[in-house]
Design an enzyme around this catalytic site. Structure first.
Site, short mmCIF file in Angstrom:
data_model
loop_
_atom_site.label_atom_id
_atom_site.label_comp_id
_atom_site.label_asym_id
_atom_site.label_seq_id
_atom_site.Cartn_x
_atom_site.Cartn_y
_atom_site.Cartn_z
N GLN A 29 -5.89 44.12 2.50
CA GLN A 29 -7.21 44.71 2.76
C GLN A 29 -7.07 45.87 3.74
O GLN A 29 -8.04 46.55 4.06
CB GLN A 29 -8.15 43.66 3.37
CG GLN A 29 -8.41 42.49 2.45
CD GLN A 29 -8.94 41.29 3.23
OE1 GLN A 29 -10.14 41.18 3.48
NE2 GLN A 29 -8.07 40.40 3.62
N HIS A 76 -8.67 47.97 -0.33
CA HIS A 76 -9.74 48.72 0.35
C HIS A 76 -9.39 50.19 0.54
O HIS A 76 -9.97 50.86 1.39
CB HIS A 76 -10.07 48.06 1.70
CG HIS A 76 -10.75 46.72 1.55
ND1 HIS A 76 -10.94 45.83 2.58
CD2 HIS A 76 -11.32 46.11 0.45
CE1 HIS A 76 -11.57 44.75 2.15
NE2 HIS A 76 -11.80 44.88 0.86
N CYS A 97 -13.74 69.40 -1.27
CA CYS A 97 -12.90 69.22 -2.45
C CYS A 97 -12.33 70.57 -2.91
O CYS A 97 -13.10 71.52 -3.11
CB CYS A 97 -13.74 68.59 -3.57
SG CYS A 97 -12.84 68.45 -5.11
N SER A 139 -9.78 37.31 8.34
CA SER A 139 -10.85 36.39 8.74
C SER A 139 -11.45 35.68 7.52
O SER A 139 -12.22 34.75 7.68
CB SER A 139 -11.95 37.16 9.48
OG SER A 139 -12.46 38.17 8.64
P1 OAD Z 1 -10.90 40.85 10.58
O1 OAD Z 1 -10.96 41.68 11.80
O2 OAD Z 1 -12.16 40.37 10.00
O3 OAD Z 1 -9.98 39.57 10.86
C1 OAD Z 1 -8.77 39.69 11.50
C2 OAD Z 1 -8.13 38.32 11.54
O4 OAD Z 1 -6.83 38.47 12.07
C3 OAD Z 1 -8.86 37.32 12.44
O5 OAD Z 1 -9.02 36.10 11.73
C4 OAD Z 1 -7.91 37.13 13.62
O6 OAD Z 1 -7.92 35.80 14.13
C5 OAD Z 1 -6.57 37.43 13.00
N1 OAD Z 1 -5.55 37.95 13.92
C6 OAD Z 1 -5.70 38.67 15.05
N2 OAD Z 1 -4.50 38.98 15.57
C7 OAD Z 1 -3.56 38.46 14.74
C8 OAD Z 1 -2.14 38.45 14.71
N3 OAD Z 1 -1.41 39.06 15.65
N4 OAD Z 1 -1.52 37.80 13.70
C9 OAD Z 1 -2.23 37.17 12.72
N5 OAD Z 1 -3.58 37.16 12.70
C10 OAD Z 1 -4.25 37.79 13.68
O7 OAD Z 1 -10.02 41.66 9.52
P2 OAD Z 1 -9.98 41.49 7.94
O8 OAD Z 1 -10.00 40.07 7.54
O9 OAD Z 1 -8.86 42.33 7.47
O10 OAD Z 1 -13.26 46.14 5.25
O11 OAD Z 1 -11.33 42.17 7.53
C11 OAD Z 1 -11.64 42.30 6.18
C12 OAD Z 1 -12.38 43.59 5.96
O12 OAD Z 1 -13.52 43.67 6.82
C13 OAD Z 1 -11.59 44.84 6.31
O13 OAD Z 1 -10.71 45.26 5.29
C14 OAD Z 1 -12.67 45.85 6.54
C15 OAD Z 1 -13.61 45.02 7.37
O14 OAD Z 1 -14.93 45.41 7.39
C16 OAD Z 1 -13.64 47.36 4.96
O15 OAD Z 1 -13.55 48.30 5.75
C17 OAD Z 1 -14.18 47.47 3.58
#
Ligand code: OAD
Length: 258
Positions: A104, A122, A152, A194
């Site tokens: 993502q 994404h 563009c 997350s």
């Molecule tokens: P999040 O910020 O929602 O979640 C990050 C996750 O990483 C959390 O569950 C943390 O506990 C975990 N975390 C933090 N540090 C870590 C580490 N060192 N090792 C392992 N895990 C760790 O990020 P995403 O799940 O990627 O979308 O969010 C999904 C989408 O929401 C993103 O792609 C973005 C956002 O809005 C768009 O921009 C479309």
């Protein structure tokens, strides 16, 4: 960084897996200095409102503000390098018969590390695309000042960051390939996500339905945790290098692994 105990049964499953899929989120790049979205205090959404910055409506209202924010995020990505977790996945790819990364993240760090099968759900923050025709453009800021909005080269319309915003569909090709890979894998690792943003957050269920082995690597519990066979509650950089080193001991001398 202390490493959690990695169960022998997970190591055996990884060694035997024919197709491993790793679903990654912002947490895997946190140790490269790129902020996550939802971590309390440090997460981007704790400081900024996605409604102002990451929706098509926000771009129509104020493209200058949106570009300013993405240029700032690009500057963080430009300064960042892949970390030990990204590198461990490159080693995993060398050993597993097939490894697909479904990410993502828009930072490109998996490819920069050297992983070859990377599906970017994404988009990629270093690219832009035409807001009318949708064609992708590399390095759209070349030669432009910070105040200038990029246009563009073909039709002159505003360029926008080539990322997926809230309310937008995911790129069809990447989503289809990710769905096929996860639906056919025998081991799925969910790393640093997350599990709150769909459709990416629904993909692990395809692996669960198929009966694949599943593991979550994340210091925090998430809505995905309930589906996982293994929960490794530690940062990705403390788990992936020892996981790879224990699974394939012949790699242990490598500088990227402990
Ligand atoms: P999040 O910020 O929602 O979640 C990050 C996750 O990483 C959390 O569950 C943390 O506990 C975990 N975390 C933090 N540090 C870590 C580490 N060192 N090792 C392992 N895990 C760790 O990020 P995403 O799940 O990627 O979308 O969010 C999904 C989408 O929401 C993103 O792609 C973005 C956002 O809005 C768009 O921009 C479309």
């Amino acid at each position: 960084m202390t490493s959690p105990t990695i169960p022998d049964s997970l190591i055996r499953s990884l060694r035997e897996a024919q197709h491993v899929v790793v679903l990654t989120g912002a947490g895997i790049s946190a140790e490269s200095g790129i902020p996550t979205f939802r971590d309390a205090q440090t997460g981007l959404w704790a400081q900024y409102d996605p409604e102002d910055l990451a929706t098509p409506q926000a771009f129509r209202r104020n493209p200058q503000l949106v570009w300013e924010w993405y240029r700032w995020r690009r500057s963080l990505v430009e300064k960042a390098s892949p970390n030990a977790a990204h590198r461990a996945l490159v080693h995993m790819e060398q050993k597993a018969p097939r490894l697909t990364i479904v990410t993502q993240n828009v930072d490109g760090l998996h490819k920069q590390a050297g992983s070859s099968e990377v599906l970017e759900l994404h988009g990629n923050i270093m690219r832009a695309r035409c807001s009318v025709e949708n064609a992708s453009v590399d390095s759209p800021d070349r030669g432009g000042s910070d105040d200038e909005l990029p246009h563009c080269p073909t039709c002159g319309a505003l360029l926008r960051p080539d990322v997926v915003w809230f309310g937008e569909p995911l790129p069809t090709e990447a989503l289809n390939a990710a769905t096929a890979a996860i639906g056919a894998c025998d081991l799925l690792l969910c790393v640093g996500t997350s599990g709150l943003v769909h459709p990416a957050a629904s993909l692990p269920l395809l692996a669960v339905e198929r009966g694949a082995i599943t593991a979550e690597i994340n210091p925090q519990k998430t809505p995905l945790s309930q589906w996982m066979d293994y929960e490794l509650r530690a940062p990705a950089g403390a788990v992936l290098p020892p996981l790879v080193a224990h699974t394939w001991p012949d790699l242990a001398g490598d500088e990227a692994l402990p």
